[in-house]
Every structure is written in structure tokens, then in C-alpha cells.
Design an enzyme around this catalytic site. Structure first.
Site, PDB file in Angstrom:
ATOM      1  CE  LYS A  25      -4.257  -1.752   2.076  1.00 53.77           C
ATOM      2  NZ  LYS A  25      -5.306  -1.474   3.079  1.00 53.77           N
TER       3      LYS A  25
ATOM      4  CG  ASP B 200      -8.033   1.129   3.439  1.00 60.16           C
ATOM      5  OD1 ASP B 200      -8.805   0.296   2.931  1.00 60.16           O
ATOM      6  OD2 ASP B 200      -6.792   1.011   3.400  1.00 60.16           O
TER       7      ASP B 200
END
Ligand code: ATR
Length: 281
Positions: free
Chosen positions: A65, A101
Site C-alpha cells: 500500500k 479505507d
């Protein structure tokens, strides 16, 4: 046929393919979503390869990520501030990185337990990638975020990274009973973003459980096991509780919004995820 997928290492456990493919089938979208195992040394080629093959977009999971960032041509503000990318859109020559997220967390919280962050105080346990996304999302709104972490300077770094965009500056709390007790009294919502409570540590809590009262709302972003010791204790005390299934679904929903500007059939995604988790038990 549109191509989508997720890159990570390991990747075979990922629940994203079943969620996205079930949603494609439900609305008869001609698209397929595949898990793709990538070695770190090949990360740049993997991204360029997906672009060359005409992928619409990809998701990015552990441990890439942050590592994908040098290979992007653009990033959204959220991704830049959080320092993490879980969704990439290929648009012409551009490779655009975004994180869903934080928004996914908030939407799940609003839909599942009806929490609107405005005016509330939150205690976020942890200072890793998930904590960064959640703390950024919350602190963009008019609410107070308290941060605590085993490694305190990581929490301090997060607080200072959020200073420029936070309406109220996040407050760092030392991970000691007395300090925590004070913060817990101030907070309505406690969020575990640490890995404590997962299979390897399922008998542990990330937080002194005797500090909980039944007025607290407790969210654990762990979804396997479905109920961590923290959530079980909180539920038995009478607290409102939520596990990590909702965040997993809603971050995927937000990826559709980023790729196509449309909302997928959320119920289908929830069901696919629940079926997969049940079959893993
Ligand atoms: P993620 O990106 O999923 O958030 P991460 O960046 O590895 O993962 O962060 C994991 C978080 O869980 C961190 O806050 C970590 O604390 P440290 O910063 O001190 O490492 C926390 N964590 C992991 N194991 C822990 C443990 N046994 N006790 C307390 N905190 C723990």
C-alpha cells in the site's frame, strides 16, 4: 470485458475477488476481478503491465500500500495525506492512486451502528496504515481523535501528519492505564486498528478491558475472528459493537465509486463476504 484485480503478497486469502465478482454477476457487468501475486522486485512491472493490458483499475493490499506510491503519476489528497494507496485507476497515460479505507470505515460505521462523527470523541488504538486512514478520515470532520499506540512516537508522527488537515488536532495518549482511563472517559467510540485479537493473539485485548463502560461504542476492524475478545467483552457489557466486515465491504464500494462513479449492490457484497468467511471457519 473489463479487467480488475488486486495485487499483494500473499494474495490467495484475499476476499476481494469474491466480493467484486459477485457484484459484477448480480448487475451483469462484463468485468472480472482477479487475485495477482506480485514479488516486491516486480512491483513496477506489475503496475505497468496491468496498465499495458488495459486493466480499468486494481486494488493494492499488504505489503504494497505504501510501496506502490513511487510508480503512480497522480495521487488523491486522501492518499497523499494518509501515505497509503489501496485503489489505482488507469486513465489514459495516468496511474492514479487513491485510498478508500478511511471513507469505507466511516460509511460502515454510519450504516451499521449509526455513528455520525460530528461532535464525538474517538479513541483510536494503533498507528499503522489502517489507523492512519481512519484517523485522517475522522479528523477531517468536527470531532476529537485521541491516538494511542504501543510505539508512542508512531502515534505522535501520525498526529503531526494530520495537523494540517484536522479540524481538531489529534491528541496522543500514552499507553498507560491512568492516561488511557482519562481518554476513555472523554470518548464515546473506541476503535481497534491493531492486529491484537487476530488468531495468533485471540486471547489478548489491545486495551485494558476494565476501562469499558456500557455507554461505549466499540469497533474492531478485525473480521477474522468475527468477534475478538475486545468485542465479546464489550457486547457482554451492553456496548454497541461492530467488527471489520463492514469496512471491508465499504472500502470495496468506494473503489467502484472511484473507478466508475457507480455504487455496487452492497447487499450482494456483504453476502458474498459472509459466505466466504463462514466457509473458512
Ligand atoms: P496495518 O497497516 O494493518 O495497520 P501495521 O502498519 O503493521 O498494520 O500496524 C499494526 C498496528 O498494530 C500497529 O499500531 C502496531 O503497534 P506498533 O506500531 O507498536 O508496532 C500494533 N500492534 C501489533 N502487534 C501488537 C501488540 N502485540 N501489542 C500492541 N500493539 C500491536
Amino acid at each position: 470485458m473489463e479487467l480488475l484485480g488486486v495485487i499483494g503478497n500473499p494474495i490467495s486469502h484475499s476476499l476481494s475477488p469474491v466480493m467484486h465478482n459477485s457484484a459484477f454477476q448480480a448487475i451483469k457487468k462484463t468485468a472480472v476481478y482477479v487475485p495477482m501475486l506480485v514479488q516486491e522486485d516486480n512491483l513496477s512491472q506489475a503496475i505497468q503491465g496491468a496498465k499495458a493490458l488495459g486493466f480499468t483499475g486494481i486494488n493494492v493490499t499488504v505489503p504494497f500500500k505504501e510501496k506502490v506510491i513511487p510508480f503512480l503519476t497522480q495521487m488523491t489528497d486522501d492518499a497523499r495525506i494518509v501515505g497509503s494507496v489501496n485503489t489505482i485507476l488507469f486513465q489514459g497515460q495516468e496511474i492514479i492512486g487513491h485510498t478508500t479505507d478511511g471513507a469505507g470505515f466511516q460509511q460502515a460505521m454510519e450504516m451499521e451502528v449509526g455513528i455520525n462523527p460530528v461532535g464525538k470523541s474517538f479513541l483510536v488504538l494503533g498507528a499503522g496504515g489502517a489507523a492512519r486512514a481512519i484517523a485522517h478520515q475522522l479528523s477531517k470532520q468536527d470531532c476529537q481523535v485521541y491516538l494511542t499506540n504501543r510505539t508512542l512516537d508512531r502515534a505522535q508522527r501520525l498526529a503531526s501528519d494530520l495537523e494540517a488537515t484536522a479540524i481538531k488536532k489529534p491528541i496522543v495518549i500514552a499507553n498507560q492505564q491512568q492516561e488511557l482511563a482519562k481518554a476513555v472517559q472523554e470518548c464515546q467510540v473506541i476503535i481497534n486498528t491493531t492486529s491484537v485479537g487476530m488468531e495468533a493473539t485471540k486471547d489478548q485485548s489491545p486495551f485494558p478491558l476494565d476501562l469499558l463502560t456500557q455507554e461505549h461504542q466499540v469497533i474492531d476492524i478485525i473480521y477474522n475472528p468475527a468477534e475478538t475478545l475486545l468485542l465479546k467483552t464489550a457486547r457482554e457489557l451492553g456496548c454497541t459493537v461492530q467488527n471489520g466486515v463492514g469496512m471491508l465491504v465499504w472500502q470495496a464500494v468506494k473503489a467502484w465509486e472511484f473507478w466508475w462513479g457507480i455504487t455496487p449492490p452492497v447487499d450482494v457484497m456483504y453476502q458474498a463476504l459472509k459466505n466466504s468467511l463462514a466457509s473458512q471457519e
